[in-house]
Scaffold this active site. Structure first.
Site, PDB file in Angstrom:
ATOM      1  N   LEU A 102       0.839  -1.199   0.000  1.00  0.00           N
ATOM      2  CA  LEU A 102       0.000   0.000   0.000  1.00  0.00           C
ATOM      3  C   LEU A 102       0.873   1.247   0.000  1.00  0.00           C
ATOM      4  O   LEU A 102       2.083   1.167  -0.181  1.00  0.00           O
ATOM      5  CB  LEU A 102      -0.939  -0.038   1.210  1.00  0.00           C
ATOM      6  CG  LEU A 102      -1.972  -1.171   1.211  1.00  0.00           C
ATOM      7  CD1 LEU A 102      -2.652  -1.277   2.566  1.00  0.00           C
ATOM      8  CD2 LEU A 102      -3.000  -0.953   0.107  1.00  0.00           C
TER       9      LEU A 102
ATOM     10  N   TYR B  35       1.478   3.119   8.073  1.00  0.00           N
ATOM     11  CA  TYR B  35       1.068   2.957   6.683  1.00  0.00           C
ATOM     12  C   TYR B  35       1.789   1.752   6.088  1.00  0.00           C
ATOM     13  O   TYR B  35       2.860   1.354   6.535  1.00  0.00           O
ATOM     14  CB  TYR B  35       1.283   4.219   5.855  1.00  0.00           C
ATOM     15  CG  TYR B  35       2.671   4.822   5.800  1.00  0.00           C
ATOM     16  CD1 TYR B  35       3.708   4.202   5.115  1.00  0.00           C
ATOM     17  CD2 TYR B  35       2.924   6.064   6.376  1.00  0.00           C
ATOM     18  CE1 TYR B  35       4.960   4.774   5.025  1.00  0.00           C
ATOM     19  CE2 TYR B  35       4.174   6.654   6.298  1.00  0.00           C
ATOM     20  CZ  TYR B  35       5.194   5.998   5.622  1.00  0.00           C
ATOM     21  OH  TYR B  35       6.437   6.577   5.546  1.00  0.00           O
ATOM     22  N   CYS B  36       1.145   1.150   5.092  1.00  0.00           N
ATOM     23  CA  CYS B  36       1.634  -0.081   4.460  1.00  0.00           C
ATOM     24  C   CYS B  36       2.045  -1.125   5.503  1.00  0.00           C
ATOM     25  O   CYS B  36       3.175  -1.613   5.512  1.00  0.00           O
ATOM     26  CB  CYS B  36       2.811   0.218   3.526  1.00  0.00           C
ATOM     27  SG  CYS B  36       3.172  -1.134   2.354  1.00  0.00           S
ATOM     28  N   PRO B  37       1.105  -1.477   6.407  1.00  0.00           N
ATOM     29  CA  PRO B  37       1.451  -2.430   7.469  1.00  0.00           C
ATOM     30  C   PRO B  37       1.699  -3.827   6.917  1.00  0.00           C
ATOM     31  O   PRO B  37       1.103  -4.235   5.924  1.00  0.00           O
ATOM     32  CB  PRO B  37       0.213  -2.400   8.368  1.00  0.00           C
ATOM     33  CG  PRO B  37      -0.909  -2.032   7.444  1.00  0.00           C
ATOM     34  CD  PRO B  37      -0.305  -1.076   6.455  1.00  0.00           C
TER      35      PRO B  37
ATOM     36  N   LYS C  11       7.395   2.250  13.989  1.00  0.00           N
ATOM     37  CA  LYS C  11       7.894   1.699  12.731  1.00  0.00           C
ATOM     38  C   LYS C  11       8.799   2.697  12.013  1.00  0.00           C
ATOM     39  O   LYS C  11       8.470   3.872  11.883  1.00  0.00           O
ATOM     40  CB  LYS C  11       6.702   1.341  11.837  1.00  0.00           C
ATOM     41  CG  LYS C  11       7.072   0.819  10.452  1.00  0.00           C
ATOM     42  CD  LYS C  11       5.817   0.428   9.691  1.00  0.00           C
ATOM     43  CE  LYS C  11       6.081   0.060   8.253  1.00  0.00           C
ATOM     44  NZ  LYS C  11       4.854  -0.356   7.541  1.00  0.00           N
TER      45      LYS C  11
END
Length: 273
Positions: free
Chosen positions: A89, A143-145, A156
């Site tokens: 993502l 975001y973009c896990p 992160k």
């Protein structure tokens, strides 16, 4: 298994960190596909790259119900969108984010987890003098896990993905080295808010919580640069016995790169216009 994958006898080096604004993210994805296709004959490669004010969107992001409005938000903040040719993502890239692609031949097969573990082992070696607290596991709110989010104290700073093409695998990571991790996350949060507008979709997009993300500089509380981190990459590989050779694409690879870039440009034209 991860550390063993890193122990290649030789790596071709492709340093694309200082090419500036003219180096477009579509070129990066075409480059990795090109190296994947030739790694079986040319040997392992390590590619480093930086893109300026770019948000890389995944295939699912391209299906957001109000994508145009989301892209307007990115443009308003001075960022350009690019659609990648693989899963994942939205990810923010800027001058403070170092991207590394570890391109390995799939001789005997490299399972998904082994590829991830190889990159995790590399990052841990790079920062072994500063911390032993780098964890891998999904950071909810980022975001973009993914299952190979890298974090320190729950925040992160990196995410890992993989791309497999014709006998090669590119294990890719983005490292938020400098700057504000939460500010990058705010941009992605605002993008999804505009692109979803509260609608329910079959695919569940992340609810981004900016406070879950930080840069390595913030987490280690010491000044860092992209250049410093790149030196750590090379030093870590040489300590494992590898020889490193600065390289350029061969004539055959250049032709293949042109084809791959054309595919990336077509993909982006169809989605972004």
């Amino acid at each position: 298994m991860g550390i063993e994958l890193l122990k290649q006898e030789h790596y071709r080096i492709f340093d694309q960190t200082s090419l500036g604004n003219t180096f477009h993210a579509t070129q990066s994805f075409a480059m990795d596909d090109t190296l994947c296709a030739s790694v079986a004959t040319e040997g392992a490669a390590i590619r480093s790259w930086v893109h300026h004010e770019t948000v890389v969107l995944g295939i699912q992001d391209a299906r957001l119900p109000h994508l145009d409005e989301g892209i307007d938000v990115l443009h308003a903040h001075g960022f350009q969108p690019v659609i990648r040719n693989s899963g994942g993502l939205a990810v923010v890239l800027d001058a403070g984010v170092l991207n590394i692609s570890l391109v390995l031949p799939e001789r005997g097969g490299i399972d998904i987890d082994s590829g991830y573990e190889a990159m995790l082992a590399l990052i841990r070696r790079m920062f072994a003098e500063e911390t032993d607290a780098i964890n891998a596991g999904e950071v909810v709110g980022s975001y973009c896990p993914g299952s190979y989010d890298l974090s320190i104290a729950g925040k992160k700073f990196a995410g890992i993905s993989q791309r497999r093409v014709r006998g090669g695998v590119a294990v890719q990571i983005y490292l938020c080295v400098t700057g504000s991790g939460s500010r990058r996350a705010q941009l992605v949060r605002d993008f999804y808010a505009a692109a979803l507008q509260g609608e329910t979709t079959k695919f569940v997009y992340p609810t981004v919580v900016p406070e879950t993300m930080a840069s390595l500089e913030e987490l280690l509380q010491r000044p860092l640069t992209v250049e410093d981190c790149l030196v750590r990459v090379y030093r870590s590989l040489m300590e494992l016995g590898a020889t490193l050779t600065p390289s350029v694409l061969s004539e055959v690879e250049n032709e293949r790169f042109g084809v791959n870039l054309g595919r990336m440009l077509d993909r982006n034209e169809k989605v972004l216009g």
